[in-house]
Design a protein around this motif. Structure first.
Motif, PDB file in Angstrom:
ATOM      1  N   THR A 244       0.868  -1.183   0.000  1.00 36.10           N
ATOM      2  CA  THR A 244       0.000   0.000   0.000  1.00 36.10           C
ATOM      3  C   THR A 244       0.903   1.230   0.000  1.00 36.10           C
ATOM      4  O   THR A 244       1.920   1.224   0.691  1.00 36.10           O
ATOM      5  N   PRO A 245       0.558   2.279  -0.761  1.00 31.22           N
ATOM      6  CA  PRO A 245       1.421   3.465  -0.737  1.00 31.22           C
ATOM      7  C   PRO A 245       1.329   4.171   0.622  1.00 31.22           C
ATOM      8  O   PRO A 245       0.334   4.047   1.328  1.00 31.22           O
ATOM      9  N   THR A 337     -16.069  -0.943   1.993  1.00 35.11           N
ATOM     10  CA  THR A 337     -14.761  -0.681   2.609  1.00 35.11           C
ATOM     11  C   THR A 337     -13.695  -0.736   1.524  1.00 35.11           C
ATOM     12  O   THR A 337     -13.722  -1.647   0.683  1.00 35.11           O
ATOM     13  N   LEU A 338     -12.782   0.216   1.539  1.00 36.77           N
ATOM     14  CA  LEU A 338     -11.639   0.123   0.625  1.00 36.77           C
ATOM     15  C   LEU A 338     -10.753  -0.984   1.197  1.00 36.77           C
ATOM     16  O   LEU A 338     -10.177  -0.828   2.285  1.00 36.77           O
ATOM     17  N   THR A 339     -10.704  -2.119   0.515  1.00 37.58           N
ATOM     18  CA  THR A 339      -9.982  -3.270   1.080  1.00 37.58           C
ATOM     19  C   THR A 339      -8.566  -3.384   0.531  1.00 37.58           C
ATOM     20  O   THR A 339      -7.734  -4.089   1.090  1.00 37.58           O
ATOM     21  N   ARG A 340      -8.282  -2.718  -0.595  1.00 35.07           N
ATOM     22  CA  ARG A 340      -6.924  -2.805  -1.169  1.00 35.07           C
ATOM     23  C   ARG A 340      -6.647  -1.549  -1.975  1.00 35.07           C
ATOM     24  O   ARG A 340      -7.523  -1.055  -2.698  1.00 35.07           O
ATOM     25  N   LEU A 341      -5.437  -1.024  -1.835  1.00 31.74           N
ATOM     26  CA  LEU A 341      -4.968   0.083  -2.670  1.00 31.74           C
ATOM     27  C   LEU A 341      -3.541  -0.275  -3.056  1.00 31.74           C
ATOM     28  O   LEU A 341      -2.659  -0.381  -2.189  1.00 31.74           O
ATOM     29  N   ASP A 342      -3.318  -0.514  -4.330  1.00 32.08           N
ATOM     30  CA  ASP A 342      -2.048  -1.080  -4.781  1.00 32.08           C
ATOM     31  C   ASP A 342      -0.993   0.005  -5.020  1.00 32.08           C
ATOM     32  O   ASP A 342      -1.189   0.921  -5.821  1.00 32.08           O
ATOM     33  N   ALA A 343       0.142  -0.132  -4.328  1.00 32.18           N
ATOM     34  CA  ALA A 343       1.192   0.884  -4.400  1.00 32.18           C
ATOM     35  C   ALA A 343       1.718   1.051  -5.829  1.00 32.18           C
ATOM     36  O   ALA A 343       1.955   2.172  -6.283  1.00 32.18           O
ATOM     37  N   MET A 344       1.886  -0.061  -6.550  1.00 35.66           N
ATOM     38  CA  MET A 344       2.435   0.036  -7.897  1.00 35.66           C
ATOM     39  C   MET A 344       1.485   0.810  -8.813  1.00 35.66           C
ATOM     40  O   MET A 344       1.926   1.647  -9.616  1.00 35.66           O
ATOM     41  N   ALA A 345       0.175   0.541  -8.688  1.00 32.00           N
ATOM     42  CA  ALA A 345      -0.809   1.222  -9.540  1.00 32.00           C
ATOM     43  C   ALA A 345      -0.774   2.729  -9.288  1.00 32.00           C
ATOM     44  O   ALA A 345      -0.767   3.540 -10.230  1.00 32.00           O
ATOM     45  N   VAL A 346      -0.709   3.122  -8.019  1.00 32.72           N
ATOM     46  CA  VAL A 346      -0.685   4.543  -7.671  1.00 32.72           C
ATOM     47  C   VAL A 346       0.629   5.182  -8.130  1.00 32.72           C
ATOM     48  O   VAL A 346       0.643   6.288  -8.697  1.00 32.72           O
ATOM     49  N   GLY A 347       1.735   4.468  -7.928  1.00 29.04           N
ATOM     50  CA  GLY A 347       3.047   4.997  -8.316  1.00 29.04           C
ATOM     51  C   GLY A 347       3.132   5.219  -9.818  1.00 29.04           C
ATOM     52  O   GLY A 347       3.650   6.236 -10.295  1.00 29.04           O
ATOM     53  N   LEU A 348       2.588   4.259 -10.559  1.00 27.11           N
ATOM     54  CA  LEU A 348       2.599   4.361 -12.020  1.00 27.11           C
ATOM     55  C   LEU A 348       1.729   5.530 -12.483  1.00 27.11           C
ATOM     56  O   LEU A 348       2.096   6.277 -13.395  1.00 27.11           O
ATOM     57  N   ALA A 374      -8.927   7.990   0.583  1.00 21.85           N
ATOM     58  CA  ALA A 374      -9.237   6.936   1.558  1.00 21.85           C
ATOM     59  C   ALA A 374      -8.054   5.977   1.599  1.00 21.85           C
ATOM     60  O   ALA A 374      -7.326   5.857   0.616  1.00 21.85           O
ATOM     61  N   ARG A 375      -7.883   5.325   2.742  1.00 21.33           N
ATOM     62  CA  ARG A 375      -6.843   4.306   2.883  1.00 21.33           C
ATOM     63  C   ARG A 375      -7.505   2.966   3.142  1.00 21.33           C
ATOM     64  O   ARG A 375      -8.656   2.928   3.597  1.00 21.33           O
ATOM     65  N   PRO A 376      -6.815   1.852   2.873  1.00 19.87           N
ATOM     66  CA  PRO A 376      -7.436   0.555   3.146  1.00 19.87           C
ATOM     67  C   PRO A 376      -7.983   0.498   4.569  1.00 19.87           C
ATOM     68  O   PRO A 376      -7.331   0.936   5.520  1.00 19.87           O
ATOM     69  N   GLY A 377      -9.215   0.012   4.656  1.00 15.44           N
ATOM     70  CA  GLY A 377      -9.897  -0.035   5.959  1.00 15.44           C
ATOM     71  C   GLY A 377     -10.931   1.057   6.090  1.00 15.44           C
ATOM     72  O   GLY A 377     -11.847   0.955   6.900  1.00 15.44           O
ATOM     73  N   GLY A 407      -6.467  -1.348  -9.570  1.00 15.43           N
ATOM     74  CA  GLY A 407      -5.490  -1.041  -8.519  1.00 15.43           C
ATOM     75  C   GLY A 407      -6.102  -0.884  -7.135  1.00 15.43           C
ATOM     76  O   GLY A 407      -5.391  -0.561  -6.187  1.00 15.43           O
ATOM     77  N   TYR A 408      -7.412  -1.085  -7.041  1.00 23.10           N
ATOM     78  CA  TYR A 408      -8.040  -0.986  -5.716  1.00 23.10           C
ATOM     79  C   TYR A 408      -9.295  -1.845  -5.692  1.00 23.10           C
ATOM     80  O   TYR A 408      -9.862  -2.170  -6.740  1.00 23.10           O
ATOM     81  N   ASP A 409      -9.722  -2.242  -4.478  1.00 23.57           N
ATOM     82  CA  ASP A 409     -10.956  -3.017  -4.327  1.00 23.57           C
ATOM     83  C   ASP A 409     -11.816  -2.361  -3.261  1.00 23.57           C
ATOM     84  O   ASP A 409     -11.299  -1.901  -2.234  1.00 23.57           O
ATOM     85  N   ILE A 410     -13.107  -2.336  -3.538  1.00 24.91           N
ATOM     86  CA  ILE A 410     -14.065  -1.892  -2.522  1.00 24.91           C
ATOM     87  C   ILE A 410     -14.938  -3.100  -2.219  1.00 24.91           C
ATOM     88  O   ILE A 410     -15.470  -3.723  -3.145  1.00 24.91           O
TER      89      ILE A 410
END
Ligand code: URA
Length: 427
Positions: A244-245, A337-348, A374-377, A407-410
């Protein structure tokens, strides 16, 4: 120094033999002088990537790279020194609040930093978004800022580990960056040559990091800690999450803004947590484990050190930071709930918006980047702003949006398990 032949050294490593001290000393020196050609060094780097090096070889390789240039010495400063190195991540602005915080605790921080390449940001790129701030300092300026202010973040001069500069650029274009012996010796040659008394390594693990899994991250951390310890530098490593970023921003000026919030006593909880964890390790390594960095953050002395550090390098800490000309908001497609936020997707995405560079010589946009709301959780509601994309060039939005896709899941909050930020400690 005994002379060898480049092909002999390449064949030795190709055939899985241990390189001798004399072969290593010669090949690094001859490569720095231009006697060993780039194509020969790239063959050797690939043989090392495929066949590895043992501890003795890695230590000698590192020593040879240090010997290729100057070695700084801060032992005459009136306070002990400590530095931090991160293997690079998305939203990793920790150096910005950390260096002045540790300085405010009485330990000098000589931070030689780099510019970003690829999806991870560079500390110097971030600081250069502050009007007037300059990264290039002479050794004398660095010394006097360290004595007066206690923290300096600047570009490494050409004299420091020149063998690494040349080799790192070559590895970048020959698919040989990911070799643990080469990464460890590259990072540690610069940190040992920089002359810090204590060193804390922040080894990132996860999609947004070099090291995607804990096993390889631990191997890299152990190799670097052993190199530092053998060189007389008090070295520890933290393994920290980069799936996560970090924080809520990835870019240049926006990360400076977030760092200033932390120095003002606010900011995202994960950025504060990691800053305090690394500060605690740096202070302990420098023999000042009795000082509580949280107090120095709360009482404003870290902010005072930040302002003094920025002014000492020509910057105006109170100036408005640059703002991107264009913005585009991505709304949450569902409630949950934001359950995942992918660091690589955001960085790219941040990189594609212009916050990072594709080639060393490319410029970066000060105002570009990604803000996530929002952050995961966290709970999100359909239609609320989830991301704000920032750039000066609106034609960049499409490619940035494409990198955020998937790059993210809700989902359902019940299926969400928070991960620890600090995953391990070595040293
Ligand atoms: N950072 C460095 O300085 N060197 C590497 O090899 C990888 C990351």
């Amino acid at each position: 120094m005994p002379t060898h032949d480049a092909v002999e050294v390449i064949l030795a490593k190709r055939d899985k033999h241990e390189l001798s001290d004399s072969q290593i000393d010669w090949v690094i020196d001859a490569y720095t002088r231009g006697e060993v050609a780039d194509e020969q060094m790239s063959a050797l780097a690939m043989a090392i990537l495929l066949n590895g090096m043992n501890r003795t070889e890695i230590a000698r390789w590192t020593a040879a790279m240090i010997a290729s240039g100057e070695r700084m010495d801060f032992s005459t400063l009136s306070r002990p020194t400590a530095d931090k190195h991160s293997t690079g991540g998305v939203g990793d602005k920790i150096t910005l609040p950390l260096a002045p915080l540790v300085a405010a605790c009485g330990v000098a921080v000589p931070q030689l930093s780099g510019r970003g390449l690829g999806h991870t940001g560079g500390t110097l790129d971030k600081l250069e978004s502050i009007p007037g701030w300059r990264a290039a300092l002479s050794n004398e300026e660095m010394f006097s800022i360290l004595e007066d202010v206690g923290a300096v973040i600047c570009a490494a001069g050409d004299g420091l580990a020149p063998a690494d500069k040349k080799l790192y650029a070559l590895r970048d274009v020959t698919g040989t960056v990911e070799a643990i012996p080469l990464i460890a010796s590259s990072i540690m040659s610069k940190k040992i040559a920089e002359g810090t008394g204590a060193l804390v390594l922040d080894v990132k693990v996860g999609s947004g990091a070099f090291m995607k899994d804990l096993t390889t991250a631990r191997e890299l951390a152990e190799t670097m800690v052993a190199l530092g310890t053998d060189a007389g530098v008090h070295t520890v490593a933290l393994l920290t999450d980069m799936a996560t970023p970090l924080g809520l921003t990835a870019g240049n000026a926006i990360e400076v803004g977030e760092s200033v919030e932390v120095l003002a006593g606010g900011g995202p909880a994960d950025v504060v947590e990691l800053t305090l964890a690394l500060a605690g390790e740096m202070l302990a390594g420098a023999g000042r484990g009795d000082v509580d960095p949280a107090e120095k953050l709360a009482d404003g002395s870290a902010m005072d050190a930040w302002k003094a550090m920025i002014r000492a390098q020509g910057g105006d800490p109170d100036a408005e930071l640059p703002v991107a000309r264009e913005s585009h908001v991505v709304n949450a497609p569902a409630t949950g709930t934001l359950t995942r936020l992918d660091a690589m997707a955001v960085g790219l995405a941040a990189w594609r918006l212009g916050a990072g560079r594709a080639r060393k010589e490319d410029p970066v946009q000060a105002g570009a980047g990604v803000v996530w709301h929002a952050r995961p959780g966290d709970e999100v509601t359909e239609g609320q702003a989830l991301f704000t994309l920032l750039t000066d060039e609106p034609e960049r939005f499409d490619r940035a949006l494409a990198s955020l896709e998937g790059g993210y899941d809700i989902g359902d909050g019940a299926s969400f398990t928070p991960t620890d930020l600090v995953l391990g400690r070595i040293g």
